[in-house]
Design an enzyme around this catalytic site. Structure first.
Site, short mmCIF file in Angstrom:
data_model
loop_
_atom_site.label_atom_id
_atom_site.label_comp_id
_atom_site.label_asym_id
_atom_site.label_seq_id
_atom_site.Cartn_x
_atom_site.Cartn_y
_atom_site.Cartn_z
N SER A 157 12.46 12.95 13.73
CA SER A 157 11.51 14.03 13.49
C SER A 157 10.47 14.08 14.58
CB SER A 157 10.85 13.86 12.13
OG SER A 157 10.51 12.53 11.90
N HIS A 192 18.21 17.60 11.52
CA HIS A 192 16.98 17.12 10.87
C HIS A 192 16.92 17.57 9.41
CE1 HIS A 192 12.37 17.04 10.59
NE2 HIS A 192 12.85 15.84 10.39
N GLU A 213 17.32 21.52 10.27
CA GLU A 213 17.06 22.04 11.59
C GLU A 213 18.14 21.47 12.51
OE1 GLU A 213 12.23 22.55 11.77
OE2 GLU A 213 13.02 20.52 11.76
N ASN A 268 7.95 20.45 11.16
CA ASN A 268 6.90 19.44 11.37
C ASN A 268 5.79 19.95 12.27
OD1 ASN A 268 8.06 17.62 9.68
ND2 ASN A 268 9.08 16.44 11.27
#
Ligand code: CAA
Length: 480
Positions: A119, A140, A152, A190
């Protein structure tokens, strides 16, 4: 390409969840851990998670056995030689991951795709550690992996387009929506989520509001599934701190500077759920309201309807009230100083069922208590805060919305992808652009201007696109 056999390296919370996702989709999984103890922990995660699904009637006992039966657990990385895809989910330390990717490149068959669940680390650097950079992607997942419906898929400048589309198809077979993005720190989710969580820690540290107040404001007032401190505990404070560090390294923006409070908690070993305690302790009692006031009289500035509700609840309006509730523009203290008794004025922002109650430097403890009690009686959840731009909710949410506009403006992701990512990755009821349009672009732009004027944080200045849309009189974002 068919992915019939998938390796997962690292069976912590995320890795075990990822292994479960593949096994649930009928795919055979080789789960690898470093030693027997870690392997037993990984097995425990899988058994608990699927056991819980049986308890809730989501899986039958037979289906559970089938899912667990598809997962082979091993401490030998050599067992990955037959895998069509390997997903790495080991701790976020670049040197460990570089070494692992080099080793996977040697072990795995030439056609295998190598994926990282990182991440915060650059996928490109991991790709460069292999002799098959075109077959390395980011994949992800979101915590809890079996529940959150987003992945992702991160391509680097050298990833083969066919690999991206194959991984996209695989994601759909896993029941996940894939958004395909480039290799930037934080990707979409994120990059938008973590600065907001970090900002919550900063507001806590500045004493703008307390932990429970911030969580209640966000969960009840903005309708997000978890308040920021509950979510930080779920993600892991160490993970959050690492992601913030990676964002800061890439952008050098103060908005991305990790909160010192996070660093201190991580230093103390308070990492959140995984260590048993973070912002919250395990069996912590919810805070009890303290002393009760014996408020009887009130005055309201700026909201006749609030005055009516209070009168209907049995309180009396008065020219010499116990508390004056000011709904409207701020700084609240500028309204307080116009009163004969400035200590009685409290600023009010309604985000039902939450009401933010802002005390100024002059507000007395009695008036603050009185405001809290009045609001509780009319069925609202009071959140005490300081007289700061945006109070708590707008201060947290508006910069997040602004970040989303900047991300779109930068060409990194489309409006639809950003909205989808935040809905499916974080369980938000609406994506940031949907939220912006429902709150009103002008209101958010003006709120950002006020935040910028107060905190002088460049990232709070309205994104040029937002400003231009408001100036042009538009109320929605242009979509192709
Ligand atoms: N493992 C497996 N399943 C789980 C689970 C877990 N750890 N936690 C919850 N679930 C399942 C439950 O079994 C339940 O499933 P069913 O509806 O099929 O019965 C469902 O999730 C809802 O659970 P609960 O009713 O117990 O709890 P809830 O309604 O409060 O929802 C939640 C829990 C799904 C976690 C919800 O609060 C939520 O969406 N929170 C936001 C989480 C989030 O933002 N995640 C992303 C973090 S960012 C990230 O992960 C990326 C990174 O790199 C840091």
């Amino acid at each position: 390409m068919a992915f019939d056999r998938v390796g997962v390296v690292g069976l912590g919370t995320m890795g075990a969840g990822i292994a479960e996702v593949f096994a649930r989709a009928g795919i055979r999984v080789i789960g690898v851990e470093a030693d027997a103890e870690a392997l037993a922990r990984g097995r425990g995660h899988l058994e608990r998670s699927t056991g819980r699904a049986v308890d809730r009637g989501k899986l039958t006992a037979v289906e559970r056995e089938e899912i667990l039966g598809r997962v082979t657990l091993t401490t030998s990385r050599g067992d990955l030689r037959e895998a069509d895809l390997v997903v790495e989910a080991i701790p976020e330390v670049l040197e460990y991951k570089l070494a692992l990717f080099g080793e996977l490149d040697r072990i795995c068959k030439p056609s295998a795709v190598l994926a990282t669940n990182t991440s915060s680390l650059p996928v490109t650097a991991l790709a460069a550690a292999t002799g098959r950079a075109s077959q390395v992607v980011g994949l992800h997942f979101f915590n809890p992996a079996p529940v959150m419906r987003l992945v992702e898929v991160v391509g680097t400048v050298v990833t083969a387009p066919t690999v991206l589309s194959d991984i996209g198809d695989l994601s759909a077979n896993l029941g996940k929506r894939a958004i395909v993005v480039g290799d930037r720190a934080g990707f979409v989710v994120n990059r938008l989520l973590l600065p907001y969580l970090n900002h919550a820690a900063q507001l806590l540290e500045l004493g703008v509001a307390d932990r429970d107040g911030v969580d209640a404001a966000v969960k009840l007032g903005a309708g997000l599934p978890m308040g920021p401190f509950t979510l930080l505990d779920l993600i892991g404070l160490d993970t959050a701190y690492e992601i913030m560090g990676a964002l800061f390294d890439e952008t050098r923006s103060l908005r991305h500077a990790p909160s010192p409070l996070l660093r201190e908690l991580v230093g103390a070993g308070l990492l959140g759920r995984k260590s048993g305690r973070g912002f919250y302790a395990p069996a912590e009692e919810p805070a009890k309201p303290g002393d009760k006031s014996d408020v009887a009289t009130f005055a309201v500035q700026g909201s006749p309807s609030l005055a009516v509700r209070l009168a209907e609840a049995g309180f009396k309006e008065s020219d010499d009230p116990d508390v004056v509730l000011h709904v409207g523009d701020r700084p609240v203290v500028e309204h307080a100083v116009r009163l004969a008794r400035p200590e009685r004025l409290v600023g009010v922002h309604l985000a039902e069922p939450v009401v933010e109650l802002a005390s100024t430097v002059l507000t007395s403890a009695e008036a603050a208590l009185a405001a809290r009690d009045l609001m509780t009686v009319i069925g609202l959840t009071p959140v005490a805060c300081k007289d700061r731009a945006g109070f708590v909710l707008d201060a947290l949410i508006f910069p997040y919305l602004n970040d989303a506009v900047r991300m779109y403006e930068s060409g990194y992701a489309s409006i639809d992808d950003i909205d989808t990512a935040m809905r499916l990755g974080c369980g938000y009821p609406h994506g940031p652009f949907e939220t912006l349009e429902s709150l009103g672009l002008a209101r958010v732009r003006d709120g950002l201007r006020a935040l910028y004027a107060e905190y002088r944080e460049p990232a709070f200045a309205p994104a040029p696109l937002l400003d231009q849309l408001v100036t042009a009189g538009l109320t929605t974002f242009p979509r192709p």
